[in-house]
Design a protein around this motif. Structure first.
Motif, PDB file in Angstrom:
ATOM      1  N   GLU A   1     -10.153   7.079 -18.828  1.00  0.00           N
ATOM      2  CA  GLU A   1     -10.159   8.320 -18.056  1.00  0.00           C
ATOM      3  C   GLU A   1      -9.907   8.064 -16.577  1.00  0.00           C
ATOM      4  N   ASP A   2     -10.521   6.993 -16.022  1.00  0.00           N
ATOM      5  CA  ASP A   2     -10.329   6.736 -14.587  1.00  0.00           C
ATOM      6  C   ASP A   2      -8.909   6.278 -14.291  1.00  0.00           C
ATOM      7  N   VAL A   3      -8.288   5.550 -15.219  1.00  0.00           N
ATOM      8  CA  VAL A   3      -6.900   5.120 -15.028  1.00  0.00           C
ATOM      9  C   VAL A   3      -5.961   6.325 -15.101  1.00  0.00           C
ATOM     10  N   GLN A   4      -6.182   7.204 -16.067  1.00  0.00           N
ATOM     11  CA  GLN A   4      -5.347   8.393 -16.183  1.00  0.00           C
ATOM     12  C   GLN A   4      -5.488   9.294 -14.947  1.00  0.00           C
ATOM     13  N   ARG A   5      -6.698   9.354 -14.398  1.00  0.00           N
ATOM     14  CA  ARG A   5      -6.889  10.112 -13.166  1.00  0.00           C
ATOM     15  C   ARG A   5      -6.098   9.487 -12.018  1.00  0.00           C
ATOM     16  N   GLY A   6      -6.082   8.152 -11.964  1.00  0.00           N
ATOM     17  CA  GLY A   6      -5.305   7.465 -10.945  1.00  0.00           C
ATOM     18  C   GLY A   6      -3.816   7.709 -11.099  1.00  0.00           C
ATOM     19  N   LEU A   7      -3.342   7.711 -12.320  1.00  0.00           N
ATOM     20  CA  LEU A   7      -1.922   7.989 -12.559  1.00  0.00           C
ATOM     21  C   LEU A   7      -1.558   9.400 -12.098  1.00  0.00           C
ATOM     22  N   THR A   8      -2.483  10.329 -12.258  1.00  0.00           N
ATOM     23  CA  THR A   8      -2.237  11.691 -11.783  1.00  0.00           C
ATOM     24  C   THR A   8      -1.978  11.699 -10.282  1.00  0.00           C
ATOM     25  N   ALA A   9      -2.744  10.893  -9.532  1.00  0.00           N
ATOM     26  CA  ALA A   9      -2.540  10.804  -8.081  1.00  0.00           C
ATOM     27  C   ALA A   9      -1.203  10.154  -7.752  1.00  0.00           C
ATOM     28  N   VAL A  10      -0.807   9.158  -8.529  1.00  0.00           N
ATOM     29  CA  VAL A  10       0.485   8.498  -8.329  1.00  0.00           C
ATOM     30  C   VAL A  10       1.626   9.491  -8.512  1.00  0.00           C
ATOM     31  N   PHE A  11       1.584  10.242  -9.592  1.00  0.00           N
ATOM     32  CA  PHE A  11       2.684  11.154  -9.900  1.00  0.00           C
ATOM     33  C   PHE A  11       2.694  12.371  -8.974  1.00  0.00           C
ATOM     34  N   ALA A  12       1.533  12.724  -8.433  1.00  0.00           N
ATOM     35  CA  ALA A  12       1.487  13.830  -7.477  1.00  0.00           C
ATOM     36  C   ALA A  12       2.267  13.496  -6.210  1.00  0.00           C
ATOM     37  N   ARG A  13       2.504  12.205  -5.964  1.00  0.00           N
ATOM     38  CA  ARG A  13       3.255  11.758  -4.791  1.00  0.00           C
ATOM     39  C   ARG A  13       4.671  11.337  -5.160  1.00  0.00           C
ATOM     40  N   ASP A  14       5.116  11.740  -6.341  1.00  0.00           N
ATOM     41  CA  ASP A  14       6.492  11.523  -6.799  1.00  0.00           C
ATOM     42  C   ASP A  14       6.854  10.046  -6.876  1.00  0.00           C
ATOM     43  N   LEU A  15       5.879   9.217  -7.233  1.00  0.00           N
ATOM     44  CA  LEU A  15       6.121   7.794  -7.443  1.00  0.00           C
ATOM     45  C   LEU A  15       6.284   7.525  -8.937  1.00  0.00           C
ATOM     46  N   ALA A  16       7.040   6.484  -9.264  1.00  0.00           N
ATOM     47  CA  ALA A  16       7.171   6.041 -10.651  1.00  0.00           C
ATOM     48  C   ALA A  16       6.031   5.093 -10.988  1.00  0.00           C
ATOM     49  N   TYR A  17       5.850   4.839 -12.269  1.00  0.00           N
ATOM     50  CA  TYR A  17       4.872   3.844 -12.707  1.00  0.00           C
ATOM     51  C   TYR A  17       5.560   2.853 -13.629  1.00  0.00           C
ATOM     52  N   ASP A  18       5.413   1.568 -13.322  1.00  0.00           N
ATOM     53  CA  ASP A  18       5.989   0.501 -14.145  1.00  0.00           C
ATOM     54  C   ASP A  18       4.991   0.054 -15.206  1.00  0.00           C
ATOM     55  N   PHE A  19       5.399   0.092 -16.467  1.00  0.00           N
ATOM     56  CA  PHE A  19       4.595  -0.461 -17.559  1.00  0.00           C
ATOM     57  C   PHE A  19       4.826  -1.966 -17.636  1.00  0.00           C
ATOM     58  N   LEU A  20       3.803  -2.777 -17.363  1.00  0.00           N
ATOM     59  CA  LEU A  20       3.874  -4.219 -17.628  1.00  0.00           C
ATOM     60  C   LEU A  20       3.028  -4.467 -18.869  1.00  0.00           C
TER      61      LEU A  20
ATOM     62  N   ALA B   1       6.449  12.943 -15.457  1.00  0.00           N
ATOM     63  CA  ALA B   1       6.412  11.724 -14.649  1.00  0.00           C
ATOM     64  C   ALA B   1       7.554  10.790 -15.030  1.00  0.00           C
ATOM     65  N   ARG B   2       7.764   9.777 -14.187  1.00  0.00           N
ATOM     66  CA  ARG B   2       8.787   8.769 -14.448  1.00  0.00           C
ATOM     67  C   ARG B   2       8.112   7.416 -14.672  1.00  0.00           C
ATOM     68  N   PHE B   3       8.475   6.782 -15.784  1.00  0.00           N
ATOM     69  CA  PHE B   3       7.942   5.463 -16.137  1.00  0.00           C
ATOM     70  C   PHE B   3       9.101   4.481 -16.287  1.00  0.00           C
ATOM     71  N   VAL B   4       8.828   3.218 -15.953  1.00  0.00           N
ATOM     72  CA  VAL B   4       9.811   2.148 -16.131  1.00  0.00           C
ATOM     73  C   VAL B   4       9.134   1.021 -16.914  1.00  0.00           C
ATOM     74  N   LEU B   5       9.697   0.663 -18.035  1.00  0.00           N
ATOM     75  CA  LEU B   5       9.168  -0.427 -18.864  1.00  0.00           C
ATOM     76  C   LEU B   5       9.738  -1.747 -18.369  1.00  0.00           C
ATOM     77  N   ASP B   6       8.859  -2.636 -17.912  1.00  0.00           N
ATOM     78  CA  ASP B   6       9.309  -3.933 -17.416  1.00  0.00           C
ATOM     79  C   ASP B   6       9.601  -4.894 -18.565  1.00  0.00           C
ATOM     80  N   HIS B   7      10.672  -5.657 -18.405  1.00  0.00           N
ATOM     81  CA  HIS B   7      10.990  -6.782 -19.293  1.00  0.00           C
ATOM     82  C   HIS B   7      11.100  -6.378 -20.770  1.00  0.00           C
TER      83      HIS B   7
END
Length: 282
Positions: free
Chosen positions: A123-142, A161-167
Motif C-alpha cells: 500500500e505504501d509503495v502504491q501510494r508513492g507511485l501515485t505521487a510519481v505519476f501525479a508529476r508526470d514521471l515514468a516508472y522503470d520496472f527493475l 501512467a507510463r512504465f518502462v521495463l528494464d532489461h
C-alpha cells in the motif's frame, strides 16, 4: 536523435553499491563518469543518453541531476526516491527545482532485490507511485520473472501512467530461456502503458560465449509482445562491459532489430524513448 536510454555512472570509492560486491564484478568496480562515456557515444553514433539509478540514495539522484545539468548529452535522469516516504510529493518537487531538475524523467527502485516478490503491491509503495505519476514521471520496472506478476498488476492499477521495463525483465538467456518468462512478458505487454528496454541482455547470456544470434530469440519475443512502438535501446553501460564493449553491444542489438522490420531499429534507437519519457528534446 539516436538515444541510449539506459546507462549508469558510479564511483565505488565515494559510495556503497551492495550489488557490486560479487567477485565476478571486479572488472567494473571502478569509477565511470561522463568523461568516460562521451567518446563512446561519439564513436558509436549516439547523440544523447539517459542516466539510470544505481543505488538507493537520494544523494545519487541529486548528483545525476547535477551531471545532467552540466552535460548536455545527458537528456534524462531516472533517479531513486523512497516510494514509502509519506512526504514523497515534497521530495519530488524539491528534486525538480534543482539545477538539472527538469531532466528528471523517471523513478526506479531495485525491486528484484526485495525479498517480497509483491513489494510493488504494498500500500505504501502504491501510494508513492501515485505521487510519481501525479508529476508526470515514468516508472522503470527493475524486475525479473519472479516479480513480473506484481509489475503486471501495478501497470493495470495505473492505466494512465507510463512504465518502462528494464532489461526485458532479465530473461534467463544463459539457461536457454523459460516458458514462464515468455508468458509473463506477453501479459505485461498487454498493458498498453508499458515500454520495454532491450538492454542488459548480453550480461544475461554467458559473458564469454554470446553473439547476436543468441540474443535474437529474446529480442524477437519482446518485439512480438510490445510491437515496434514500445521497444527501446539501452546499452546498460558500464555493466555491459562484463560481456563486451559498447560497440559490441550496440552492433549486436542493431543486427537483431534489423531482422524484425524496417521501422523497428529507427524507433527503438530514439523515437520510443522520447515517447516513454516525454523527453523535451528537438
Amino acid at each position: 536523435m539516436i538515444i541510449d536510454a539506459h546507462q549508469h555512472f558510479w564511483d565505488p570509492a565515494r559510495a556503497d553499491y551492495p550489488w557490486m560486491d560479487a567477485p565476478e564484478l571486479s572488472p567494473i568496480r571502478r569509477a565511470f563518469g561522463p568523461a568516460d562515456l562521451a567518446p563512446l557515444l561519439e564513436a558509436n553514433g549516439i547523440d544523447a543518453s539517459i542516466v539510470v539509478q544505481c543505488r538507493s540514495a537520494l544523494e545519487e539522484t541529486e548528483e545525476f541531476l547535477r551531471i545532467a545539468h552540466e552535460n548536455p548529452f545527458v537528456i534524462g535522469v531516472v533517479g531513486w526516491v523512497d516510494l514509502t516516504d509519506g512526504d514523497l510529493g515534497d521530495t519530488l518537487d524539491r528534486l525538480r527545482a534543482l539545477p538539472g531538475g527538469a531532466k528528471l524523467v523517471g523513478i526506479r527502485h531495485q525491486v528484484h532485490d526485495e525479498l517480497d516478490a509483491d513489494w510493488l503491491l504494498r500500500e505504501d509503495v502504491q501510494r508513492g507511485l501515485t505521487a510519481v505519476f501525479a508529476r508526470d514521471l515514468a516508472y522503470d520496472f527493475l524486475v525479473r520473472t519472479r516479480e513480473l506478476p506484481a509489475a503486471i498488476a501495478t501497470a493495470q492499477a495505473f492505466p494512465q501512467a507510463r512504465f518502462v521495463l528494464d532489461h526485458a525483465a532479465k530473461p534467463p538467456i544463459a539457461d536457454g530461456g523459460s516458458d514462464e518468462w515468455t508468458d509473463r512478458m506477453a501479459a505485461l505487454a498487454a498493458c498498453g502503458n508499458v515500454w520495454c528496454k532491450i538492454s542488459g541482455l548480453a550480461t544475461e547470456a554467458t559473458w564469454d560465449d554470446w553473439d547476436a544470434e543468441r540474443l535474437l530469440p529474446f529480442v524477437a519475443h519482446a518485439a512480438k509482445c510490445f510491437g515496434e512502438d514500445r521497444l527501446i535501446f539501452g546499452s546498460d553501460w558500464p555493466v555491459c562491459l562484463l560481456a563486451g564493449s559498447y560497440g559490441d553491444i550496440k552492433r549486436a542489438l542493431e543486427a537483431c532489430l534489423a531482422k524484425l522490420g524496417p521501422n523497428v531499429r529507427e524507433k527503438a534507437f530514439g523515437v520510443n524513448a522520447k515517447a516513454a519519457y516525454r523527453l523535451r528534446v528537438a
